[in-house]
Design an enzyme around this catalytic site. Structure first.
Site, PDB file in Angstrom:
ATOM      1  N   ALA A  10      -7.110  -0.588   0.240  1.00 36.78           N
ATOM      2  CA  ALA A  10      -7.600  -0.219  -1.096  1.00 36.78           C
ATOM      3  C   ALA A  10      -6.801   0.920  -1.711  1.00 36.78           C
ATOM      4  O   ALA A  10      -7.079   1.345  -2.837  1.00 36.78           O
ATOM      5  CB  ALA A  10      -9.083   0.170  -1.030  1.00 36.78           C
ATOM      6  N   GLY A  11      -5.805   1.426  -1.001  1.00 39.09           N
ATOM      7  CA  GLY A  11      -4.972   2.501  -1.529  1.00 39.09           C
ATOM      8  C   GLY A  11      -4.010   1.987  -2.602  1.00 39.09           C
ATOM      9  O   GLY A  11      -3.927   0.773  -2.838  1.00 39.09           O
ATOM     10  N   MET A  15      -0.780   1.792  -2.501  1.00 41.88           N
ATOM     11  CA  MET A  15       0.175   0.861  -1.895  1.00 41.88           C
ATOM     12  C   MET A  15      -0.526  -0.352  -1.288  1.00 41.88           C
ATOM     13  O   MET A  15      -0.004  -1.460  -1.346  1.00 41.88           O
ATOM     14  CB  MET A  15       1.005   1.583  -0.819  1.00 41.88           C
ATOM     15  CG  MET A  15       2.104   2.459  -1.368  1.00 41.88           C
ATOM     16  SD  MET A  15       3.234   1.556  -2.448  1.00 41.88           S
ATOM     17  CE  MET A  15       3.800   0.268  -1.340  1.00 41.88           C
ATOM     18  N   GLY A  31       4.796   2.691   6.515  1.00 39.31           N
ATOM     19  CA  GLY A  31       5.340   3.331   5.311  1.00 39.31           C
ATOM     20  C   GLY A  31       4.777   4.717   5.095  1.00 39.31           C
ATOM     21  O   GLY A  31       5.241   5.450   4.229  1.00 39.31           O
ATOM     22  N   THR A  32       3.760   5.077   5.886  1.00 39.59           N
ATOM     23  CA  THR A  32       3.106   6.389   5.736  1.00 39.59           C
ATOM     24  C   THR A  32       4.136   7.515   5.888  1.00 39.59           C
ATOM     25  O   THR A  32       4.988   7.449   6.773  1.00 39.59           O
ATOM     26  CB  THR A  32       2.028   6.551   6.833  1.00 39.59           C
ATOM     27  OG1 THR A  32       1.199   5.397   6.825  1.00 39.59           O
ATOM     28  CG2 THR A  32       1.200   7.811   6.605  1.00 39.59           C
ATOM     29  N   THR A  33       4.019   8.533   5.055  1.00 43.00           N
ATOM     30  CA  THR A  33       4.917   9.696   5.183  1.00 43.00           C
ATOM     31  C   THR A  33       4.092  10.932   5.560  1.00 43.00           C
ATOM     32  O   THR A  33       2.869  10.861   5.666  1.00 43.00           O
ATOM     33  CB  THR A  33       5.684   9.954   3.872  1.00 43.00           C
ATOM     34  OG1 THR A  33       4.733  10.272   2.850  1.00 43.00           O
ATOM     35  CG2 THR A  33       6.507   8.753   3.454  1.00 43.00           C
ATOM     36  N   MET A  90      10.867   2.027   1.150  1.00 44.10           N
ATOM     37  CA  MET A  90      11.177   0.629   1.466  1.00 44.10           C
ATOM     38  C   MET A  90      12.071  -0.012   0.411  1.00 44.10           C
ATOM     39  O   MET A  90      12.282  -1.223   0.454  1.00 44.10           O
ATOM     40  CB  MET A  90       9.876  -0.177   1.562  1.00 44.10           C
ATOM     41  CG  MET A  90       8.893   0.338   2.592  1.00 44.10           C
ATOM     42  SD  MET A  90       9.298  -0.251   4.238  1.00 44.10           S
ATOM     43  CE  MET A  90       8.080   0.606   5.231  1.00 44.10           C
ATOM     44  N   HIS A 100       7.009  13.102  -7.879  1.00 40.63           N
ATOM     45  CA  HIS A 100       6.026  12.042  -7.618  1.00 40.63           C
ATOM     46  C   HIS A 100       4.751  12.307  -8.405  1.00 40.63           C
ATOM     47  O   HIS A 100       4.512  13.436  -8.848  1.00 40.63           O
ATOM     48  CB  HIS A 100       5.682  11.969  -6.128  1.00 40.63           C
ATOM     49  CG  HIS A 100       6.712  11.271  -5.309  1.00 40.63           C
ATOM     50  ND1 HIS A 100       7.839  11.908  -4.839  1.00 40.63           N
ATOM     51  CD2 HIS A 100       6.803   9.975  -4.893  1.00 40.63           C
ATOM     52  CE1 HIS A 100       8.567  11.043  -4.160  1.00 40.63           C
ATOM     53  NE2 HIS A 100       7.964   9.857  -4.179  1.00 40.63           N
ATOM     54  N   LYS A 136       0.037  12.683  -4.783  1.00 36.69           N
ATOM     55  CA  LYS A 136       0.806  12.637  -3.518  1.00 36.69           C
ATOM     56  C   LYS A 136       0.382  13.763  -2.577  1.00 36.69           C
ATOM     57  O   LYS A 136       0.241  14.908  -2.986  1.00 36.69           O
ATOM     58  CB  LYS A 136       2.309  12.699  -3.801  1.00 36.69           C
ATOM     59  CG  LYS A 136       3.128  12.516  -2.538  1.00 36.69           C
ATOM     60  CD  LYS A 136       4.535  12.063  -2.813  1.00 36.69           C
ATOM     61  CE  LYS A 136       5.362  11.988  -1.526  1.00 36.69           C
ATOM     62  NZ  LYS A 136       4.813  11.000  -0.568  1.00 36.69           N
TER      63      LYS A 136
HETATM   64  P1  NAD Z   1      -3.544   6.246  -1.083  1.00 39.63           P
HETATM   65  O1  NAD Z   1      -4.263   7.509  -0.737  1.00 39.63           O
HETATM   66  O2  NAD Z   1      -3.722   5.634  -2.430  1.00 39.63           O
HETATM   67  O3  NAD Z   1      -3.888   5.121   0.007  1.00 39.63           O
HETATM   68  C1  NAD Z   1      -4.083   5.351   1.383  1.00 39.63           C
HETATM   69  C2  NAD Z   1      -5.235   4.441   1.817  1.00 39.63           C
HETATM   70  O4  NAD Z   1      -5.360   4.506   3.247  1.00 39.63           O
HETATM   71  C3  NAD Z   1      -6.595   4.891   1.222  1.00 39.63           C
HETATM   72  O5  NAD Z   1      -7.241   3.799   0.596  1.00 39.63           O
HETATM   73  C4  NAD Z   1      -7.351   5.399   2.440  1.00 39.63           C
HETATM   74  O6  NAD Z   1      -8.759   5.228   2.331  1.00 39.63           O
HETATM   75  C5  NAD Z   1      -6.739   4.519   3.546  1.00 39.63           C
HETATM   76  N1  NAD Z   1      -6.969   5.042   4.895  1.00 39.63           N
HETATM   77  C6  NAD Z   1      -6.901   6.327   5.336  1.00 39.63           C
HETATM   78  N2  NAD Z   1      -7.224   6.388   6.624  1.00 39.63           N
HETATM   79  C7  NAD Z   1      -7.500   5.121   7.030  1.00 39.63           C
HETATM   80  C8  NAD Z   1      -7.901   4.526   8.267  1.00 39.63           C
HETATM   81  N3  NAD Z   1      -8.101   5.266   9.363  1.00 39.63           N
HETATM   82  N4  NAD Z   1      -8.085   3.183   8.305  1.00 39.63           N
HETATM   83  C9  NAD Z   1      -7.909   2.410   7.215  1.00 39.63           C
HETATM   84  N5  NAD Z   1      -7.547   2.928   6.010  1.00 39.63           N
HETATM   85  C10 NAD Z   1      -7.334   4.253   5.921  1.00 39.63           C
HETATM   86  O7  NAD Z   1      -2.005   6.573  -0.823  1.00 39.63           O
HETATM   87  P2  NAD Z   1      -0.720   5.710  -1.265  1.00 39.63           P
HETATM   88  O8  NAD Z   1      -0.150   6.262  -2.515  1.00 39.63           O
HETATM   89  O9  NAD Z   1      -1.021   4.252  -1.166  1.00 39.63           O
HETATM   90  O10 NAD Z   1       0.293   6.130  -0.109  1.00 39.63           O
HETATM   91  C11 NAD Z   1      -0.021   5.919   1.272  1.00 39.63           C
HETATM   92  C12 NAD Z   1       1.115   6.457   2.129  1.00 39.63           C
HETATM   93  O11 NAD Z   1       2.296   5.671   1.892  1.00 39.63           O
HETATM   94  C13 NAD Z   1       1.507   7.914   1.822  1.00 39.63           C
HETATM   95  O12 NAD Z   1       1.868   8.548   3.026  1.00 39.63           O
HETATM   96  C14 NAD Z   1       2.725   7.762   0.910  1.00 39.63           C
HETATM   97  O13 NAD Z   1       3.581   8.873   0.920  1.00 39.63           O
HETATM   98  C15 NAD Z   1       3.374   6.550   1.524  1.00 39.63           C
HETATM   99  N6  NAD Z   1       4.289   5.792   0.642  1.00 39.63           N
HETATM  100  C16 NAD Z   1       5.399   5.275   1.239  1.00 39.63           C
HETATM  101  C17 NAD Z   1       6.264   4.495   0.504  1.00 39.63           C
HETATM  102  C18 NAD Z   1       7.431   3.834   1.207  1.00 39.63           C
HETATM  103  O14 NAD Z   1       8.230   3.115   0.573  1.00 39.63           O
HETATM  104  N7  NAD Z   1       7.546   4.014   2.533  1.00 39.63           N
HETATM  105  C19 NAD Z   1       6.026   4.247  -0.855  1.00 39.63           C
HETATM  106  C20 NAD Z   1       4.874   4.784  -1.443  1.00 39.63           C
HETATM  107  C21 NAD Z   1       3.994   5.553  -0.658  1.00 39.63           C
END
Ligand code: NAD
Length: 274
Positions: free
Chosen positions: A15-16, A18, A103-105, A130, A160, A164
Site C-alpha cells: 500500500a506504499g 512504491m 528497493g528499500t533504502t 532501479m 526528493h 522521504k
Molecule cells: P512508503 O512509506 O510510501 O511505503 C512503505 C510501505 O511499507 C508502507 O505502506 C508501510 O506500511 C509498509 N511497511 C512497513 N513495514 C512493513 C512490514 N513489516 N510489512 C509489510 N509492509 C510494511 O514509502 P515508499 O515511498 O514507497 O518507499 C519505500 C522504500 O523504497 C523507501 O526506503 C524508499 O527510499 C525506497 N525507494 C527505492 C527506490 C528504488 O528505485 N530502489 C525508489 C523509490 C523508493
C-alpha cells in the site's frame, strides 16, 4: 504453441507509494502475475483487493499481514518497505528459498548483515535505484572521477518528495561510492554530509552531499565536478516512480533461477564492470 507460465511475484508493503506502482507494473507485465501482497499490522489496506487499491483490475486476492504464506507461494518477492521490515523479509526469503528484490533504502549495518546471511542461500537483487538512467549515471560518475583528479571537487545534490524517510538518498550514497571508487578512495573517508557555521575551506578530495526535500519530487540527482574555471554537472531526474517499479519487476523476472548471492541492477542491465 506452448504458453510459458507467468512468474508469480509477491509484493510486501503493497500500500506504499512504491507498493502500489509495483502492483500496476506486475499487472501490465505479460510475464508476471501477482502472487499476493502484504501490509504491516494495523494498516487500513489490510483485507482489501490489492488491484483495486492500486487502481487496476481486481485480483480476487486480499492484502494480508502475515508474509509467510506469500514467501511460500511466490516465485520471487519485491520489497520496498522500511529497513527493519526488509531485514526480516530477507531472513524469511532464506527460510523459504524465495528470491528477493530489495528497493528499500536507509539500511544500516545490521540490516545489511541480515541480507548477507540470506544471500548465502538465495539470490537477492538490491538497488537503491532501479532506473536504467541512474544505473548508467553510476558508471559515468565512476569514469569521470577516474579521469578528473582532485583538482575537481565532487559534490552530489539530491531532491526528493517531502515524505522521504532517509537522507541523503540511497542513490546519492551510491553515486558517492561510485565517485570514491573512481578516485581509489573509501567513501567513509571522503564524505562530508553536512556543513554549517565556520566550516573553513573545503578539504581536498572531499565528496560533499546536499539534500533538498519538498513537494512530490520522485527523485533528482546531480553530480558536480567543479574545477578552477569550469565544471561538469551530470543530472538525472525521475519524473515518475513508474520507472523504479518497472525496473524492479524486470529485475524480479531476471532474478528467478539465479544462483544464491547478491546482485545489483547493474548486473540485471548488463552494465556491471569492476
Ligand atoms: P512508503 O512509506 O510510501 O511505503 C512503505 C510501505 O511499507 C508502507 O505502506 C508501510 O506500511 C509498509 N511497511 C512497513 N513495514 C512493513 C512490514 N513489516 N510489512 C509489510 N509492509 C510494511 O514509502 P515508499 O515511498 O514507497 O518507499 C519505500 C522504500 O523504497 C523507501 O526506503 C524508499 O527510499 C525506497 N525507494 C527505492 C527506490 C528504488 O528505485 N530502489 C525508489 C523509490 C523508493
Amino acid at each position: 504453441m506452448t504458453t510459458v507460465p507467468k512468474t508469480r511475484v509477491g509484493v510486501v508493503g503493497c500500500a506504499g507509494r512504491m507498493g502500489r506502482m509495483l502492483i500496476v507494473s506486475i499487472a501490465e507485465s505479460p510475464r508476471a502475475v501477482l502472487a499476493g501482497a502484504t501490509e504491516r499490522a494495523g494498516h487500513p489496506a489490510l483485507g482489501q483487493d490489492p488491484g483495486i487499491l492500486a487502481g487496476c483490475a481486481e485480483t480476487g486476492s486480499r492484502i494480508v499481514e502475515d508474509p509467510n504464506i506469500l514467501f511460500d507461494e511466490a516465485d520471487v518477492v519485491i520489497d520496498f518497505t522500511a529497513p527493519a521490515a526488509t531485514a526480516g523479509h530477507a531472513a524469511m526469503a532464506a527460510k523459504t528459498g524465495t528470491p528477493l528484490v530489495i528497493g528499500t533504502t536507509g539500511l544500516e549495518g545490521t540490516h545489511e548483515a541480515a541480507i548477507d546471511a540470506a544471500a548465502q542461500s538465495v539470490p537477492i537483487l538490491q538497488a537503491a535505484n532501479m532506473s536504467l538512467g541512474v544505473n548508467i549515471l553510476l558508471g559515468v560518475t565512476q569514469q569521470l572521477a577516474t579521469l578528473l583528479d582532485e583538482a575537481y571537487d565532487i559534490e552530489i545534490v539530491e531532491m526528493h518528495h517531502r515524505h522521504k524517510a532517509d537522507a541523503p538518498s540511497g542513490t546519492a550514497l551510491a553515486l558517492g561510492r561510485a565517485a570514491a571508487a573512481g578516485r581509489g578512495l573509501e567513501m567513509a573517508e571522503a564524505a562530508v554530509f553536512s556543513r554549517e557555521g565556520p566550516t573553513g575551506p573545503r578539504p581536498e578530495g572531499a565528496i560533499g552531499f546536499a539534500t533538498l526535500r519538498g513537494g512530490d519530487v520522485a527523485g533528482d540527482h546531480t553530480v558536480i565536478f567543479a574545477g578552477a574555471g569550469e565544471r561538469i554537472e551530470l543530472t538525472h531526474r525521475a519524473s515518475s516512480r513508474d520507472v523504479f517499479a518497472k525496473g524492479a519487476v524486470h529485475g524480479a523476472l531476471w532474478l528467478v533461477g539465479r544462483p544464491p548471492g547478491r546482485y545489483t541492477m547493474r548486473d540485471v542491465l548488463g552494465l556491471a564492470t569492476a
